[in-house]
Design a protein around this motif. Structure first.
Motif, PDB file in Angstrom:
ATOM      1  N   TYR A  76       7.716   0.486  -3.289  1.00  0.00           N
ATOM      2  CA  TYR A  76       7.587  -0.954  -3.023  1.00  0.00           C
ATOM      3  C   TYR A  76       8.971  -1.614  -3.030  1.00  0.00           C
ATOM      4  O   TYR A  76       9.343  -2.324  -2.096  1.00  0.00           O
ATOM      5  CB  TYR A  76       6.672  -1.544  -4.092  1.00  0.00           C
TER       6      TYR A  76
ATOM      7  N   VAL B 257      -4.920   5.640  -2.537  1.00  0.00           N
ATOM      8  CA  VAL B 257      -3.852   4.689  -2.264  1.00  0.00           C
ATOM      9  C   VAL B 257      -3.592   3.886  -3.537  1.00  0.00           C
ATOM     10  O   VAL B 257      -4.509   3.637  -4.321  1.00  0.00           O
ATOM     11  CB  VAL B 257      -4.216   3.757  -1.078  1.00  0.00           C
TER      12      VAL B 257
ATOM     13  N   HIS C 209       0.836  -1.204   0.000  1.00  0.00           N
ATOM     14  CA  HIS C 209       0.000   0.000   0.000  1.00  0.00           C
ATOM     15  C   HIS C 209       0.869   1.251   0.000  1.00  0.00           C
ATOM     16  O   HIS C 209       1.693   1.438   0.881  1.00  0.00           O
ATOM     17  CB  HIS C 209      -0.925   0.000   1.216  1.00  0.00           C
ATOM     18  N   HIS C 210       0.651   2.096  -1.001  1.00  0.00           N
ATOM     19  CA  HIS C 210       1.397   3.345  -1.147  1.00  0.00           C
ATOM     20  C   HIS C 210       0.393   4.500  -1.136  1.00  0.00           C
ATOM     21  O   HIS C 210      -0.501   4.556  -1.997  1.00  0.00           O
ATOM     22  CB  HIS C 210       2.178   3.335  -2.469  1.00  0.00           C
ATOM     23  N   GLN C 211       0.527   5.393  -0.165  1.00  0.00           N
ATOM     24  CA  GLN C 211      -0.367   6.551  -0.077  1.00  0.00           C
ATOM     25  C   GLN C 211      -0.068   7.538  -1.204  1.00  0.00           C
ATOM     26  O   GLN C 211       1.089   7.780  -1.528  1.00  0.00           O
ATOM     27  CB  GLN C 211      -0.198   7.253   1.276  1.00  0.00           C
TER      28      GLN C 211
ATOM     29  N   ASP D   1      -2.253   0.257  -4.590  1.00  0.00           N
ATOM     30  CA  ASP D   1      -1.911  -1.092  -4.149  1.00  0.00           C
ATOM     31  C   ASP D   1      -1.082  -1.751  -5.243  1.00  0.00           C
ATOM     32  O   ASP D   1      -1.558  -1.917  -6.369  1.00  0.00           O
ATOM     33  CB  ASP D   1      -3.163  -1.918  -3.878  1.00  0.00           C
TER      34      ASP D   1
END
Length: 130
Positions: free
Chosen positions: A39, A74, A7-9, A76
């Motif tokens: 990631y 977000v 998960h990357h905001q 993913d």
């Protein structure tokens, strides 16, 4: 970690918004770049991060809904597979449970010194995919 979503905001800036009042399509490419690189740097060991660079070879973006300035987003990221020096990722950009865009991308791993394609060691690949 294999095949679990990372998960990357995502932060939306005013200059991401186009003349139609939503996020410009070109901004999604930056989001995917940021998410995949984040990631890599979080999952790979520091020495591997120092020895390797990633360049995008291909992106296929399916836009589902528009995104707006105040949206909480977000990305993913899922590593689908690694084949030689190439890695294939799926990045799903979401607002809550709503899928805003889905991106299939192919990346090439480069040696950070020679900037030539290089295969990742098996133990590193296993951190990402089965």
């Amino acid at each position: 970690m294999s095949n679990e979503a990372f998960h990357h905001q995502i932060g939306i800036r005013p200059d991401d918004i186009d003349f139609m009042g939503h996020v410009n399509n070109s901004v999604y490419l930056k989001w995917v770049q940021d998410a995949v690189v984040d990631y890599w740097t979080k999952i790979a060991p520091p020495d591997a991060v120092a020895k390797h660079l990633w360049v995008a070879l291909k992106h296929e973006i399916s836009y589902r809904r528009p995104a707006f300035l105040d949206d909480k987003m977000v990305a993913d990221v899922i590593a689908e597979r690694v084949q030689g020096a190439r890695a294939m990722f799926t990045t799903v950009i979401k607002r809550g449970e709503d899928v805003i865009a889905e991106v299939k991308s192919t990346w090439c791993c480069l040696d950070s010194v020679t900037q030539r394609p290089v295969r990742l060691a098996t133990d590193i690949v296993k951190r990402f995919v089965d």
